[in-house]
Design an enzyme around this catalytic site. Structure first.
Site, PDB file in Angstrom:
ATOM      1  N   GLU A 136       0.794  -1.209  -0.036  1.00 40.67           N
ATOM      2  CA  GLU A 136       0.022   0.098   0.164  1.00 40.67           C
ATOM      3  C   GLU A 136       0.812   1.176  -0.079  1.00 40.67           C
ATOM      4  O   GLU A 136       1.956   1.152   0.761  1.00 40.67           O
ATOM      5  CB  GLU A 136      -1.080  -0.044   1.314  1.00 40.67           C
ATOM      6  CG  GLU A 136      -2.028   1.032   1.356  1.00 40.67           C
ATOM      7  CD  GLU A 136      -2.903   0.869   2.683  1.00 40.67           C
ATOM      8  OE1 GLU A 136      -3.437   1.869   2.970  1.00 40.67           O
ATOM      9  OE2 GLU A 136      -2.837  -0.502   3.057  1.00 40.67           O
ATOM     10  N   GLU A 140      -3.371  10.583   2.908  1.00 37.97           N
ATOM     11  CA  GLU A 140      -4.369  10.694   3.684  1.00 37.97           C
ATOM     12  C   GLU A 140      -4.453  12.064   4.618  1.00 37.97           C
ATOM     13  O   GLU A 140      -3.468  12.532   5.259  1.00 37.97           O
ATOM     14  CB  GLU A 140      -4.424   9.345   4.731  1.00 37.97           C
ATOM     15  CG  GLU A 140      -4.512   7.970   4.053  1.00 37.97           C
ATOM     16  CD  GLU A 140      -4.611   7.022   5.117  1.00 37.97           C
ATOM     17  OE1 GLU A 140      -5.328   6.283   5.032  1.00 37.97           O
ATOM     18  OE2 GLU A 140      -3.586   6.919   5.829  1.00 37.97           O
TER      19      GLU A 140
END
Length: 262
Positions: A136, A140
């Site tokens: 990943e 964010e």
């Protein structure tokens, strides 16, 4: 550490629930890898998959709803709002590519949602659902502090690579450009065209092709990471443009990070 572990568990739970929602594990697809620019004029269902009808685990206080994913006015709109959905009291939006991508430039022009306990996310992910290790790459913005974006990578489900970077003026106040350039031996992150972080340790750079995600979700439990949730009415994460430029391809628009000299 709790937030990190919860995030790892969240992805693994999400993978399991996605399998259940689809009824079967899809045959692993090959890497797509073709450069593209998405201006969100209309939704191509052969390209995008919209999450609908489940959540990513106990930490998530909303249910994914296709009703909160819209291509409107040349933008992707992911909503978050109150309203019973499944066993949750809130609904939220997520979209992901059906194809997988690896080395190249990933970039998106985003205005994030507002509110403590919310997460406006632009990331790539692959995992057990696809019979692959959990890899990943994250950018964010947590609603508790929209003056920063959190960067992170997971390699075979191991994270702990968080770095907070300032977003001048606030990520929820205007559109900002977020990008990362993923290479076999280097990963660089950019905010508004400026490199803000570089990773050169091979053990901290994913290698598996991944799907591209945008999501907006909330939590009641991950308070130390995302802040104490407080609902202040419906909110939206807007994405004005998204692009992937494969390594070695020409840049696709003048403002692209791929146009910068390596």
């Amino acid at each position: 550490m709790t937030a990190i572990l919860s995030s790892v568990h969240a992805r693994l739970i999400a993978s399991a629930l996605l399998v259940l929602s689809l009824g079967t594990v899809a045959v692993a697809q090959e890497e797509n890898g073709k450069s593209f620019v998405e201006n969100f004029d209309s939704m191509d269902r052969s390209f995008w998959y919209v999450s609908d009808g489940w959540n990513n685990g106990p930490h998530q206080n909303c249910t994914w709803s296709k009703k909160l994913v819209k291509f409107e006015g040349g933008q992707l709109q992911l909503g978050y709002q109150e309203g019973k959905a499944g066993d949750r009291n809130y609904s939220c939006g997520e979209i992901q590519t059906k194809g997988r991508y690896r080395y190249g430039t990933y970039e998106a022009r985003i205005k994030t949602a507002t509110g403590p306990g919310l997460n406006s996310a632009f990331f790539t992910y692959i995992g057990p659902t696809d019979k692959k290790p959990h890899d990943e790459i994250d950018m964010e913005v947590l609603g508790k502090n929209t003056s920063q974006v959190q960067l992170n990578q997971y390699i075979s489900a191991k994270g702990g690579n968080e770095k907070l970077v300032d977003v001048a003026g606030g990520a929820d106040k205007a559109f900002n450009d977020y990008a990362f350039v993923w290479e076999p031996q280097r990963l660089r992150y950019f905010v508004n065209g400026k490199m803000v972080h570089e990773v050169t340790d091979p053990s901290k750079i994913p290698q598996n092709p991944q799907k591209i995600f945008f999501s907006l979700w909330g939590t009641d439990t991950l308070k130390s990471w995302m802040g104490k949730f407080a609902y202040n009415g419906p909110t939206v994460m807007n994405v004005d443009r998204m692009a992937f430029t494969a390594l070695g391809d020409k840049c696709q628009f003048p403002e692209s990070v791929a146009c910068l000299s390596n």
